[in-house]
Design an enzyme around this catalytic site. Structure first.
Site, PDB file in Angstrom:
ATOM      1  N   HIS A  41      52.893 -25.616  16.189  1.00 17.11           N
ATOM      2  CA  HIS A  41      51.815 -26.388  16.801  1.00 17.11           C
ATOM      3  C   HIS A  41      51.008 -27.043  15.679  1.00 17.11           C
ATOM      4  O   HIS A  41      50.544 -26.360  14.763  1.00 17.11           O
ATOM      5  CB  HIS A  41      50.937 -25.433  17.621  1.00 17.11           C
ATOM      6  N   ASP A  43      47.782 -29.284  14.863  1.00 17.39           N
ATOM      7  CA  ASP A  43      46.511 -29.805  15.369  1.00 17.39           C
ATOM      8  C   ASP A  43      46.088 -31.033  14.575  1.00 17.39           C
ATOM      9  O   ASP A  43      45.785 -30.942  13.386  1.00 17.39           O
ATOM     10  CB  ASP A  43      45.421 -28.735  15.272  1.00 17.39           C
ATOM     11  N   CYS A 152      39.390 -23.040  13.964  1.00 18.86           N
ATOM     12  CA  CYS A 152      40.051 -21.738  14.130  1.00 18.86           C
ATOM     13  C   CYS A 152      39.007 -20.626  14.178  1.00 18.86           C
ATOM     14  O   CYS A 152      37.861 -20.810  13.793  1.00 18.86           O
ATOM     15  CB  CYS A 152      40.983 -21.464  12.950  1.00 18.86           C
ATOM     16  N   GLY A 153      39.451 -19.453  14.633  1.00 22.52           N
ATOM     17  CA  GLY A 153      38.634 -18.250  14.522  1.00 22.52           C
ATOM     18  C   GLY A 153      37.641 -18.029  15.643  1.00 22.52           C
ATOM     19  O   GLY A 153      36.804 -17.128  15.561  1.00 22.52           O
ATOM     20  N   ASP A 185      45.726 -22.321  24.256  1.00 28.66           N
ATOM     21  CA  ASP A 185      45.425 -22.541  22.836  1.00 28.66           C
ATOM     22  C   ASP A 185      43.993 -22.120  22.522  1.00 28.66           C
ATOM     23  O   ASP A 185      43.044 -22.715  23.025  1.00 28.66           O
ATOM     24  CB  ASP A 185      45.618 -24.034  22.519  1.00 28.66           C
ATOM     25  N   GLY A 186      43.871 -21.075  21.672  1.00 29.20           N
ATOM     26  CA  GLY A 186      42.551 -20.688  21.175  1.00 29.20           C
ATOM     27  C   GLY A 186      42.215 -19.234  21.414  1.00 29.20           C
ATOM     28  O   GLY A 186      42.296 -18.750  22.541  1.00 29.20           O
ATOM     29  N   GLY A 187      41.883 -18.524  20.339  1.00 23.51           N
ATOM     30  CA  GLY A 187      41.470 -17.131  20.466  1.00 23.51           C
ATOM     31  C   GLY A 187      42.579 -16.200  20.904  1.00 23.51           C
ATOM     32  O   GLY A 187      42.312 -15.138  21.471  1.00 23.51           O
ATOM     33  N   SER A 208      44.554 -17.954  13.738  1.00 25.11           N
ATOM     34  CA  SER A 208      43.945 -16.904  12.911  1.00 25.11           C
ATOM     35  C   SER A 208      44.703 -15.590  13.019  1.00 25.11           C
ATOM     36  O   SER A 208      45.005 -14.947  12.007  1.00 25.11           O
ATOM     37  CB  SER A 208      42.482 -16.702  13.328  1.00 25.11           C
TER      38      SER A 208
END
Length: 233
Positions: A41, A43, A152-153, A185-187, A208
């Site tokens: 992926h 970004d 990120c994060g 997407d995310g966390g 992350s």
């Protein structure tokens, strides 16, 4: 050949190269491939649609030269239409554009597919999920942001689970199971991945969690995200 990877049974894992060591991006792409992950992926951020700035077509081309994995460009940019051809030439196998980034998103989806690659639409957390229904017949993937796009994060937004369930049901009603995938997407970590899988997600993007240096290696993390609780040998 790369598209065949998207038809694999079970949840697909998509490490986000944004979380990698960018000083050696080619090696990191190879590390992702060796981990058993299914796709990479990428970004792309323009500093306007989101406050961060990341990669352009040149970086996508460099990654493409370093791996045989399916490459997915997540375009967090305004005027995405202008950049489609450049990312296709660079080696993108799929381009995902944001619902919030332009008024002519359906036109852009059609153009991406005419260029010979897969197309998807991403929805930010604050966007009403009801808008997704008209895109399911058109897209190869619906991407649900489970954090606010840009960095990120961040922590996983719990309301994402209900949004996954809504999209899953809509895909079933429209007869698009297997043709339109749900990506989150995310966390994403071991715990949020489990909740997403149970809600109906098909692809999990991890940055992350995947790249952080700890006692769990990349191969084990791929298996944990897929739901293989015992990890890799």
């Amino acid at each position: 050949m790369r598209e065949e990877a998207m038809k694999k049974q079970g949840v697909l894992v998509a490490p986000s190269i944004m979380g990698a060591d960018l000083a050696c991006i080619g090696r990191e792409a190879r590390n992702i491939e060796e981990s058993g992950a299914d796709l990479i992926h990428i970004d792309v951020m323009d500093g306007h649609f989101v406050p961060n700035i990341t990669f352009g077509p040149g970086v996508v081309a460099a990654i493409n030269r370093s791996t045989e994995l399916f490459l997915e460009v997540h375009a967090m940019i305004y005027t995405p239409f202008e950049f489609v051809e450049a990312f296709v030439k660079a080696g993108a196998d799929r381009i995902i554009v944001h619902f919030e980034a332009a008024e002519n998103i359906k036109e852009i989806i059609s153009y991406i597919q005419k260029c010979g690659v897969q197309a998807g639409v991403a929805f930010s957390p604050e966007t009403s999920i009801e808008f997704v229904t008209s895109f399911i017949p058109l897209c190869d993937v619906i991407l649900l942001m489970s954090v606010h796009p840009g960095f990120c994060g961040q922590k996983f937004i719990p309301d994402t689970i209900e949004r996954i369930q809504f999209v899953k049901q809509a895909i079933q009603v429209l007869g698009r199971e297997g043709s339109c995938l749900i990506e989150v997407d995310g966390g994403i970590d071991k715990e949020s991945a489990r909740a997403c899988r149970e809600a109906g997600a098909d692809i999990l993007v991890a940055a992350s969690y995947f790249f952080e240096k700890d006692s769990i290696n990349m191969k084990e993390k791929v298996l944990l995200l897929q739901g293989e609780e015992h990890g890799a040998k």
